[in-house]
Every structure is written in structure tokens, then in C-alpha cells.
Design a protein around this motif. Sequence first.
Motif, mmCIF file in Angstrom:
data_model
loop_
_atom_site.group_PDB
_atom_site.id
_atom_site.type_symbol
_atom_site.label_atom_id
_atom_site.label_comp_id
_atom_site.label_asym_id
_atom_site.label_seq_id
_atom_site.Cartn_x
_atom_site.Cartn_y
_atom_site.Cartn_z
ATOM 1 N N ALA A 177 0.846 -1.200 0.000
ATOM 2 C CA ALA A 177 0.000 0.000 0.000
ATOM 3 C C ALA A 177 0.875 1.242 0.000
ATOM 4 O O ALA A 177 0.463 2.302 -0.467
ATOM 5 C CB ALA A 177 -0.898 -0.004 1.232
ATOM 6 N N SER A 178 2.082 1.114 0.576
ATOM 7 C CA SER A 178 3.021 2.251 0.587
ATOM 8 C C SER A 178 4.441 1.711 0.676
ATOM 9 O O SER A 178 4.675 0.649 1.250
ATOM 10 C CB SER A 178 2.732 3.180 1.771
ATOM 11 N N VAL A 179 5.351 2.464 0.098
ATOM 12 C CA VAL A 179 6.789 2.152 0.207
ATOM 13 C C VAL A 179 7.465 3.434 0.654
ATOM 14 O O VAL A 179 7.156 4.519 0.138
ATOM 15 C CB VAL A 179 7.368 1.705 -1.162
ATOM 16 N N TYR A 180 8.369 3.316 1.625
ATOM 17 C CA TYR A 180 9.111 4.488 2.091
ATOM 18 C C TYR A 180 10.588 4.116 2.152
ATOM 19 O O TYR A 180 10.985 3.237 2.914
ATOM 20 C CB TYR A 180 8.618 4.913 3.477
ATOM 21 N N ILE A 181 11.387 4.752 1.295
ATOM 22 C CA ILE A 181 12.825 4.485 1.307
ATOM 23 C C ILE A 181 13.482 5.631 2.070
ATOM 24 O O ILE A 181 13.481 6.782 1.620
ATOM 25 C CB ILE A 181 13.376 4.348 -0.132
ATOM 26 N N GLY A 182 13.956 5.310 3.291
ATOM 27 C CA GLY A 182 14.471 6.353 4.175
ATOM 28 C C GLY A 182 15.877 6.023 4.641
ATOM 29 O O GLY A 182 16.517 5.083 4.171
ATOM 30 N N GLY A 183 16.355 6.796 5.594
ATOM 31 C CA GLY A 183 17.732 6.522 6.013
ATOM 32 C C GLY A 183 18.120 7.342 7.217
ATOM 33 O O GLY A 183 17.263 7.758 7.980
ATOM 34 N N GLY A 184 19.437 7.551 7.248
ATOM 35 C CA GLY A 184 20.430 7.564 6.181
ATOM 36 C C GLY A 184 20.037 8.532 5.040
ATOM 37 O O GLY A 184 19.177 9.375 5.185
ATOM 38 N N THR A 185 20.725 8.337 3.964
ATOM 39 C CA THR A 185 20.517 9.201 2.800
ATOM 40 C C THR A 185 20.293 8.348 1.555
ATOM 41 O O THR A 185 21.255 8.033 0.836
ATOM 42 C CB THR A 185 21.740 10.135 2.616
ATOM 43 N N PRO A 186 19.040 7.958 1.268
ATOM 44 C CA PRO A 186 18.776 7.129 0.094
ATOM 45 C C PRO A 186 19.229 7.785 -1.207
ATOM 46 O O PRO A 186 19.577 7.095 -2.164
ATOM 47 C CB PRO A 186 17.253 6.965 0.104
ATOM 48 N N SER A 187 19.257 9.143 -1.215
ATOM 49 C CA SER A 187 19.646 9.817 -2.468
ATOM 50 C C SER A 187 21.131 9.642 -2.771
ATOM 51 O O SER A 187 21.609 10.089 -3.806
ATOM 52 C CB SER A 187 19.270 11.300 -2.409
ATOM 53 N N LEU A 188 21.888 8.945 -1.882
ATOM 54 C CA LEU A 188 23.278 8.611 -2.194
ATOM 55 C C LEU A 188 23.365 7.394 -3.110
ATOM 56 O O LEU A 188 24.402 7.159 -3.726
ATOM 57 C CB LEU A 188 24.038 8.301 -0.899
ATOM 58 N N LEU A 189 22.297 6.601 -3.181
ATOM 59 C CA LEU A 189 22.339 5.422 -4.058
ATOM 60 C C LEU A 189 22.418 5.890 -5.509
ATOM 61 O O LEU A 189 21.812 6.900 -5.886
ATOM 62 C CB LEU A 189 21.089 4.548 -3.875
ATOM 63 N N SER A 190 23.161 5.141 -6.321
ATOM 64 C CA SER A 190 23.253 5.509 -7.736
ATOM 65 C C SER A 190 21.935 5.152 -8.426
ATOM 66 O O SER A 190 21.122 4.376 -7.894
ATOM 67 C CB SER A 190 24.402 4.749 -8.391
ATOM 68 N N VAL A 191 21.760 5.696 -9.620
ATOM 69 C CA VAL A 191 20.531 5.393 -10.369
ATOM 70 C C VAL A 191 20.401 3.872 -10.618
ATOM 71 O O VAL A 191 19.349 3.288 -10.354
ATOM 72 C CB VAL A 191 20.481 6.209 -11.685
ATOM 73 N N PRO A 192 21.463 3.180 -11.092
ATOM 74 C CA PRO A 192 21.308 1.729 -11.297
ATOM 75 C C PRO A 192 21.006 0.979 -9.997
ATOM 76 O O PRO A 192 20.275 -0.017 -10.013
ATOM 77 C CB PRO A 192 22.669 1.291 -11.863
ATOM 78 N N GLN A 193 21.562 1.456 -8.870
ATOM 79 C CA GLN A 193 21.269 0.764 -7.592
ATOM 80 C C GLN A 193 19.791 0.907 -7.222
ATOM 81 O O GLN A 193 19.135 -0.070 -6.853
ATOM 82 C CB GLN A 193 22.166 1.335 -6.477
#
Length: 378
Positions: free
Chosen positions: A57-73
Motif C-alpha cells: 500500500a506504501s513504500v518508504y525508502i528512508g535513512g540515512g541518505t537514500p539519495s546517495l544510491l546511484s541510479v542503477p542501484q
Amino acid sequence: MAIGLYIHVPFCVKKCNYCDFISYPYDAGLTASYVSALLKEIELYGQQLSGKDKELASVYIGGGTPSLLSVPQLEAVFGNLGSFFDYVPGAEVTVEANPGTLDREKLNNWKAFGCNRLSIGIQSMNDSLLRFLGRIHRADEAAHAFYLAREAGFDNINIDLIFGIPGQGMHDWSDTLRRVLELGPEHISAYGLKIEEGTPLARLQAEGQLPPGDEDLEVEMYFHTIDTLRAAGYEHYEISNFCRPGKASAHNLRYWANKEYLGLGPAAHSYLHGERFSNRPGLNEYCTALNDGLLPVAERNPVDRHGEISETIFLGLRLINGLNLKDFRQRFGQSIEELFPAALDKLERLGLVEKRDVFLRLTRKGLPLANEVFAEFV
Ligand code: SF4
């Protein structure tokens, strides 16, 4: 019922001075090992869960800093989610981002991967306070990140803010609110700064180099936030959260309704099938378990009836509408008046809670004293 999924990304460019979350300094090799372990964790749950438990129903990618992941990751993470889980129509998919780590390419790709909500950690629009907090970005970079997200087509953006920072006056806080309102996000989370043990700010405080916080000023700032954001057309729907109509965070509403969710990544917590469990906090231990084909769960705690009742009460009271007393009675077979007559009587007499229709809610006086109110129901 479909579940909410949280993914913890445990890397940051550098640790902020107030942060006690699990996060490591960014390292390309460690991040690659983490992503490959995370992909296995998604696959293992995908194989073990069935029926509604595999519906998101929902996905939340949090952290930390998820925006550090590369586009392919991040593409691989979304790819595995799509392969092993099903999204319910209209599922809310949020990625947290640090303004110092966002660019056009990332934002355009995230949109294409199905991310439909961003949460940007701006915290303050005052550069000297940002430096004091140890943030890696300036206020103008934060505004730029917001505009980039708009250009990429994000029409549901949260901004995280912190008030009650040592050295911050009411004028600074008002100015931050004014500049954030000029950006016009759909959602604003505003939290008072807590000095957590083990952080650089706690050490400064222990050494006497940081004066104790001014609690009265923090409460004043909190009420100023409520009044300013309401006047600007935001709904105050949770103690620290404000939204444009219809833009409340679906993922966080699940937590506050004490509904089930699955957490992936080091130290992530889950609540599934009446059981709370948490993953191993260490990155190595987390990766080793998954490389051995095992779920990285460290601790499992069945939730007893008393625990579930307490959690439901204080999570429900976080909502400005309050706890639905009818639903509560239906869920537990007893009313809150039967279970906690003395606490309820005391809190009503003190003017900290009130009943409105079928809801029990914190009063304006009770809002800044929420933790004291919750303690009465433990
Ligand atoms: S960016 Fe967020 S998670 Fe990372 S250190 Fe700063 S506050 Fe903590």
C-alpha cells in the motif's frame, strides 16, 4: 490487508551533529554490498510471504541518505520490489533525499521507477544553523533541490524542518517557515530538536559548551508553527505533521493507526502477524546473514494485548483528530474508559485530552505535553 514497506539506507555523506540514526559514512564498496544484500532480503520476503502480505500500500525508502544510491542501484531495488511484490493501485512511494545529493538525472529516473513522493531534509533556511547542525547543504541549495524536484514532475513533496536549535530565535524560525511556504510543498514535518545521547551536540552539552535548550521558547515556536501553517492552508493532522488537503503521508498514517509494516535494511523494524521484530543493526552482520541465505532478523517480540492497547492509544493520540474510540472498542472488546478510568479522568481534569464525537484527542494545551500524556497509558 496490504502492508507498508520501509527500506533503510544506512549511508550518509557525513554524520550530522544531532543524529543518532544508524548510518555509515558513504563508501562505494560498502554501498554495493548493502544493495546486493537488500536485493536478497526483498527476494527472501517475496518468497516467504503470500496473499495480502505481498501487496504494497506504501513504500518508504528512508535513512540515512537514500539519495546517495546511484541510479542503477535504486533501479535494481525498485526492479526487485516489482518482481516480488505487487503495488496496490495508487500506492504511495516515497524516497527521502538530502538536498546536497540531488540532481536532475536522479530525480527523472526515480520518477520513471514509480516514486511519486519526495521527502527533502531541509531542516532550516539559515546557513549558520545548518552549519551548526552539521548539514552538508546550504539554504539556497535546498531551495534549488526543491525546484529541481518540481521540474522533474514531483507534485507531492515533503520538507523536513527542525526548530528549537540552540542559538535559533523566533525571528529565524519565522523566516525559515516563510521561505519554506514560498516553496509551497504539499507536506511539512516540523520537529523540535532533541539532543540525543552519543551525538556531538550531547558531548558539547556535557562539556558545558552548549547552554540547555529553552523549553518555553521551543513551545512558543511549536505553536507559532501550527498557527502559521494553518493560516497558510495546511491541515495540522499529526503532532509534528502538516499537509495540503488530501496529502497526508499514507505510509506514516499506517504507523499511527498501528497497522502492519515490513522493514528492510540494517536495524529496520517490522510489525507483522502480531509480532514486532528488528533487523541486525550492524552492516556486516546484516550482509553476512543475507549472503548465507538467512533473514537478518536479530530480535522477535510478540506483542501482548496490553502492549498493543498502549501502542494503539499513544499512536492514535498523535493524530490531531485523535483516537477513534469506536474502532478501539471494536478492536479490543473494551472501552478506554473501562481500561484506564483514572488516567482518563486525570488527563481530562488537567485539560490535556478531550472527547469529541467518537474521538479522544490531545487539546492544544496537551499537544506539547504529548509524551507525558502517553506515559499515563503504559
Ligand atoms: S543526513 Fe539524516 S540520517 Fe544522515 S546523519 Fe544527517 S540526520 Fe542523520
